[in-house]
Design a protein around this motif. Structure first.
Motif, PDB file in Angstrom:
ATOM      1  N   ARG A  89       0.833  -1.216   0.000  1.00 33.84           N
ATOM      2  CA  ARG A  89       0.000   0.000   0.000  1.00 33.84           C
ATOM      3  C   ARG A  89       0.860   1.255   0.000  1.00 33.84           C
ATOM      4  O   ARG A  89       0.609   2.195  -0.755  1.00 33.84           O
ATOM      5  N   ASP A  90       1.896   1.267   0.822  1.00 40.70           N
ATOM      6  CA  ASP A  90       2.747   2.447   0.909  1.00 40.70           C
ATOM      7  C   ASP A  90       3.500   2.681  -0.401  1.00 40.70           C
ATOM      8  O   ASP A  90       3.683   3.831  -0.823  1.00 40.70           O
ATOM      9  N   GLY A  91       3.930   1.599  -1.049  1.00 41.44           N
ATOM     10  CA  GLY A  91       4.624   1.744  -2.322  1.00 41.44           C
ATOM     11  C   GLY A  91       3.725   2.320  -3.407  1.00 41.44           C
ATOM     12  O   GLY A  91       4.117   3.237  -4.137  1.00 41.44           O
ATOM     13  N   LEU A  92       2.515   1.803  -3.498  1.00 42.90           N
ATOM     14  CA  LEU A  92       1.573   2.294  -4.508  1.00 42.90           C
ATOM     15  C   LEU A  92       1.137   3.727  -4.213  1.00 42.90           C
ATOM     16  O   LEU A  92       1.018   4.549  -5.120  1.00 42.90           O
ATOM     17  N   ASN A  93       0.898   4.032  -2.940  1.00 45.07           N
ATOM     18  CA  ASN A  93       0.511   5.398  -2.585  1.00 45.07           C
ATOM     19  C   ASN A  93       1.629   6.389  -2.903  1.00 45.07           C
ATOM     20  O   ASN A  93       1.363   7.522  -3.330  1.00 45.07           O
ATOM     21  N   ALA A  94       2.881   5.975  -2.689  1.00 38.46           N
ATOM     22  CA  ALA A  94       4.010   6.850  -3.001  1.00 38.46           C
ATOM     23  C   ALA A  94       4.100   7.117  -4.493  1.00 38.46           C
ATOM     24  O   ALA A  94       4.394   8.240  -4.920  1.00 38.46           O
ATOM     25  N   LEU A  95       3.828   6.102  -5.300  1.00 39.20           N
ATOM     26  CA  LEU A  95       3.854   6.294  -6.749  1.00 39.20           C
ATOM     27  C   LEU A  95       2.716   7.222  -7.169  1.00 39.20           C
ATOM     28  O   LEU A  95       2.922   8.138  -7.983  1.00 39.20           O
ATOM     29  N   GLU A  96       1.528   7.016  -6.629  1.00 36.01           N
ATOM     30  CA  GLU A  96       0.386   7.861  -6.977  1.00 36.01           C
ATOM     31  C   GLU A  96       0.636   9.311  -6.573  1.00 36.01           C
ATOM     32  O   GLU A  96       0.205  10.244  -7.265  1.00 36.01           O
ATOM     33  N   ALA A  97       1.336   9.517  -5.455  1.00 34.42           N
ATOM     34  CA  ALA A  97       1.568  10.861  -4.927  1.00 34.42           C
ATOM     35  C   ALA A  97       2.828  11.519  -5.484  1.00 34.42           C
ATOM     36  O   ALA A  97       3.130  12.660  -5.097  1.00 34.42           O
ATOM     37  N   PHE A  98       3.554  10.850  -6.369  1.00 38.14           N
ATOM     38  CA  PHE A  98       4.764  11.447  -6.930  1.00 38.14           C
ATOM     39  C   PHE A  98       4.407  12.811  -7.523  1.00 38.14           C
ATOM     40  O   PHE A  98       3.423  12.934  -8.255  1.00 38.14           O
ATOM     41  N   PRO A  99       5.168  13.861  -7.222  1.00 34.99           N
ATOM     42  CA  PRO A  99       4.722  15.218  -7.567  1.00 34.99           C
ATOM     43  C   PRO A  99       4.752  15.559  -9.048  1.00 34.99           C
ATOM     44  O   PRO A  99       4.097  16.514  -9.467  1.00 34.99           O
ATOM     45  N   HIS A 100       5.493  14.799  -9.838  1.00 40.93           N
ATOM     46  CA  HIS A 100       5.583  15.071 -11.276  1.00 40.93           C
ATOM     47  C   HIS A 100       4.784  14.027 -12.054  1.00 40.93           C
ATOM     48  O   HIS A 100       4.440  12.969 -11.513  1.00 40.93           O
ATOM     49  N   PRO A 101       4.491  14.290 -13.320  1.00 36.86           N
ATOM     50  CA  PRO A 101       3.733  13.320 -14.109  1.00 36.86           C
ATOM     51  C   PRO A 101       4.430  11.969 -14.189  1.00 36.86           C
ATOM     52  O   PRO A 101       5.654  11.885 -14.320  1.00 36.86           O
ATOM     53  N   THR A 102       3.647  10.909 -14.087  1.00 34.97           N
ATOM     54  CA  THR A 102       4.157   9.550 -14.200  1.00 34.97           C
ATOM     55  C   THR A 102       3.464   8.849 -15.367  1.00 34.97           C
ATOM     56  O   THR A 102       2.254   8.978 -15.548  1.00 34.97           O
ATOM     57  N   ALA A 118       0.299  -0.015 -12.430  1.00 37.33           N
ATOM     58  CA  ALA A 118      -0.002   0.834 -13.591  1.00 37.33           C
ATOM     59  C   ALA A 118      -1.059   1.876 -13.253  1.00 37.33           C
ATOM     60  O   ALA A 118      -0.950   3.038 -13.665  1.00 37.33           O
ATOM     61  N   LEU A 119      -2.086   1.480 -12.501  1.00 35.11           N
ATOM     62  CA  LEU A 119      -3.161   2.410 -12.157  1.00 35.11           C
ATOM     63  C   LEU A 119      -2.696   3.522 -11.226  1.00 35.11           C
ATOM     64  O   LEU A 119      -3.364   4.549 -11.104  1.00 35.11           O
ATOM     65  N   SER A 120      -1.546   3.328 -10.568  1.00 31.52           N
ATOM     66  CA  SER A 120      -1.001   4.367  -9.706  1.00 31.52           C
ATOM     67  C   SER A 120      -0.256   5.428 -10.497  1.00 31.52           C
ATOM     68  O   SER A 120       0.168   6.439  -9.923  1.00 31.52           O
ATOM     69  N   CYS A 121      -0.077   5.199 -11.803  1.00 32.06           N
ATOM     70  CA  CYS A 121       0.558   6.183 -12.679  1.00 32.06           C
ATOM     71  C   CYS A 121      -0.503   7.106 -13.277  1.00 32.06           C
ATOM     72  O   CYS A 121      -1.671   6.737 -13.397  1.00 32.06           O
ATOM     73  N   ASP A 122      -0.070   8.282 -13.702  1.00 32.25           N
ATOM     74  CA  ASP A 122      -1.018   9.268 -14.236  1.00 32.25           C
ATOM     75  C   ASP A 122      -1.529   8.897 -15.623  1.00 32.25           C
ATOM     76  O   ASP A 122      -2.724   9.018 -15.907  1.00 32.25           O
ATOM     77  N   ILE A 123      -0.622   8.481 -16.488  1.00 33.02           N
ATOM     78  CA  ILE A 123      -0.961   8.172 -17.877  1.00 33.02           C
ATOM     79  C   ILE A 123      -0.443   6.781 -18.194  1.00 33.02           C
ATOM     80  O   ILE A 123       0.683   6.432 -17.836  1.00 33.02           O
ATOM     81  N   LYS A 124      -1.272   5.989 -18.887  1.00 29.86           N
ATOM     82  CA  LYS A 124      -0.913   4.602 -19.146  1.00 29.86           C
ATOM     83  C   LYS A 124      -0.906   4.319 -20.649  1.00 29.86           C
ATOM     84  O   LYS A 124      -1.937   4.429 -21.303  1.00 29.86           O
ATOM     85  N   PHE A 125       0.283   3.961 -21.159  1.00 32.09           N
ATOM     86  CA  PHE A 125       0.460   3.503 -22.534  1.00 32.09           C
ATOM     87  C   PHE A 125       0.620   1.985 -22.510  1.00 32.09           C
ATOM     88  O   PHE A 125       1.288   1.449 -21.623  1.00 32.09           O
ATOM     89  N   ALA A 126       0.061   1.297 -23.509  1.00 29.31           N
ATOM     90  CA  ALA A 126       0.246  -0.152 -23.592  1.00 29.31           C
ATOM     91  C   ALA A 126       0.433  -0.577 -25.038  1.00 29.31           C
ATOM     92  O   ALA A 126      -0.168   0.000 -25.953  1.00 29.31           O
ATOM     93  N   SER A 127       1.255  -1.578 -25.221  1.00 29.23           N
ATOM     94  CA  SER A 127       1.405  -2.202 -26.528  1.00 29.23           C
ATOM     95  C   SER A 127       0.103  -2.898 -26.907  1.00 29.23           C
ATOM     96  O   SER A 127      -0.612  -3.431 -26.045  1.00 29.23           O
ATOM     97  N   ASP A 128      -0.201  -2.928 -28.190  1.00 33.30           N
ATOM     98  CA  ASP A 128      -1.440  -3.549 -28.655  1.00 33.30           C
ATOM     99  C   ASP A 128      -1.439  -5.066 -28.499  1.00 33.30           C
ATOM    100  O   ASP A 128      -2.462  -5.714 -28.695  1.00 33.30           O
ATOM    101  N   THR A 129      -0.313  -5.654 -28.110  1.00 31.09           N
ATOM    102  CA  THR A 129      -0.221  -7.110 -27.986  1.00 31.09           C
ATOM    103  C   THR A 129      -0.400  -7.609 -26.559  1.00 31.09           C
ATOM    104  O   THR A 129      -0.420  -8.819 -26.328  1.00 31.09           O
ATOM    105  N   VAL A 130      -0.522  -6.726 -25.580  1.00 26.02           N
ATOM    106  CA  VAL A 130      -0.519  -7.161 -24.178  1.00 26.02           C
ATOM    107  C   VAL A 130      -1.922  -7.520 -23.710  1.00 26.02           C
ATOM    108  O   VAL A 130      -2.919  -7.229 -24.371  1.00 26.02           O
ATOM    109  N   HIS A 131      -1.978  -8.179 -22.557  1.00 28.59           N
ATOM    110  CA  HIS A 131      -3.261  -8.418 -21.899  1.00 28.59           C
ATOM    111  C   HIS A 131      -3.149  -8.034 -20.428  1.00 28.59           C
ATOM    112  O   HIS A 131      -2.058  -7.929 -19.872  1.00 28.59           O
ATOM    113  N   PHE A 132      -4.305  -7.819 -19.827  1.00 24.30           N
ATOM    114  CA  PHE A 132      -4.419  -7.445 -18.423  1.00 24.30           C
ATOM    115  C   PHE A 132      -5.327  -8.451 -17.725  1.00 24.30           C
ATOM    116  O   PHE A 132      -6.246  -9.005 -18.327  1.00 24.30           O
ATOM    117  N   ALA A 133      -5.079  -8.672 -16.442  1.00 20.11           N
ATOM    118  CA  ALA A 133      -5.965  -9.518 -15.642  1.00 20.11           C
ATOM    119  C   ALA A 133      -5.765  -9.183 -14.173  1.00 20.11           C
ATOM    120  O   ALA A 133      -4.642  -8.917 -13.734  1.00 20.11           O
TER     121      ALA A 133
END
Length: 258
Positions: A89-102, A118-133
Motif C-alpha cells: 500500500r505504501d509503495g503504490l501510494n508513493a507512486l500515486e503521490a509522486f509530484p511530477h507526471p508519471t 499501472a493504475l497508480s501512474c497518471d498516464i498509461k500507454f500499452a502495446s497492442d499485444t498485451v493483456h491485463f488480468a
C-alpha cells in the motif's frame, strides 16, 4: 543505469526511466521492492532535473504482480500479513503521490499487482499485444480497497466488478475501451510514443503540472467544490517565475523555457 532492489534507473535529461528489472521472474515484485519504492521515489522527486517519470519493465512481461513465492512467509500470521500489505500500500501510494507526471509504459502482460502499479501512474500507454488480468479471486484473496478504488475510478463500479469477479484476461484494445489504459499503440512504436509524450510534458511548466496533479487528486478523493486551498494554488501561479516566463514567451511568440 543504477540497480536498486530489483529496479533499474536511467536518466535522460528531464525524463527519468524507472524499470522493473526482474525479467527472469516475470517482474513479480517481492516485498523488498515494495519497501524500497517510497524512498526511491522520494529521492527522485528531490532531483531538480526530474520532471517526468516513466515506469517501464525489462523483458517480455510488464509485471506478474506480487511475488507468490513469498506468500508462505508473508502471510504466515495475521500480523505478518498486515506488515506485508502495508508495504504494498505504501509503495503504490508513493507512486500515486509522486509530484511530477508519471507514465506507465506497458510492453507485456500486466497482472494482479501489476495492474495496481499501472493504475497508480497518471498516464498509461500499452502495446497492442498485451493483456491485463486482476486475479485475486483465483487465489482466494481480496484486492485491497485502495486498489479497488483506483480501478473503479478508471473503469467505473460495474466494470470493476466484471474484471474482479471474472478475473478474465482483457486485451489492450478492450482495456482502452474500458479506460483501463489511455493509449494503445503498436508494439514497435511503444518506446518512441512514450518518449515523445514524455518530452512534451517535460517542456511544460513543472509547477503547473504539479499543481494541477494535486487538484485532480483532490477531485479523485471526493472534493467537488472550491476551498481556500484550491483558490490559493490557483492564485499562487500568477506570481510565479513560470508564469512570468510563459506570459513573456507568449508575447514574444517563442517557446517558453521553464
Amino acid at each position: 543505469m543504477t540497480d536498486i532492489e530489483g529496479f533499474a534507473l536511467r536518466h535522460d535529461g528531464p525524463i527519468t526511466f524507472l524499470s522493473l528489472d526482474r525479467a527472469a521472474h516475470k517482474n513479480a515484485i517481492p516485498e523488498a521492492m515494495w519497501l524500497a519504492l517510497p524512498g526511491l521515489l522520494t529521492d527522485l522527486a528531490a532531483r531538480p532535473a526530474c520532471r517526468v517519470l516513466v515506469l517501464e519493465a525489462e523483458g517480455d512481461v510488464f509485471c506478474a504482480g506480487a511475488d507468490i513465492r513469498e506468500f508462505a512467509s508473508v502471510y504466515e500470521t495475521p500480523q505478518r500479513a498486515a506488515r506485508y500489505s502495508a508495504a504494498i500500500r505504501d509503495g503504490l501510494n508513493a507512486l500515486e503521490a509522486f509530484p511530477h507526471p508519471t507514465i506507465a509504459a506497458i510492453q507485456g502482460p500486466c497482472v494482479g499487482g501489476g495492474v495496481a502499479l499501472a493504475l497508480s501512474c497518471d498516464i498509461k500507454f500499452a502495446s497492442d499485444t498485451v493483456h491485463f488480468a486482476i486475479t485475486p479471486a483465483k487465489l482466494g484473496l481480496t484486492y485491497p480497497f485502495s486498489d479497488i478504488a483506483r480501478l473503479a475510478r478508471c473503469v467505473g463500479p460495474s466494470r470493476a466488478k466484471d474484471l474482479l469477479f471474472s478475473a478474465r484476461k482483457v486485451s489492450a484494445t478492450e482495456a482502452l475501451h474500458l479506460n483501463l489504459i489511455d493509449y494503445c499503440v503498436l508494439k514497435s512504436e511503444l518506446k518512441n510514443r512514450v518518449g515523445s509524450y514524455a518530452i512534451t510534458l517535460s517542456q511544460n511548466s513543472a509547477q503547473s503540472l504539479s499543481a494541477m496533479k494535486t487538484l485532480i487528486a483532490w477531485v479523485g478523493q471526493g472534493q467537488c467544490i472550491e476551498s481556500d486551498e484550491t483558490r490559493q494554488i490557483f492564485q499562487d501561479a500568477f506570481s510565479s517565475d513560470d508564469f512570468k516566463e510563459g506570459y513573456q514567451a507568449f508575447l514574444d511568440k517563442r517557446p517558453p523555457k521553464f
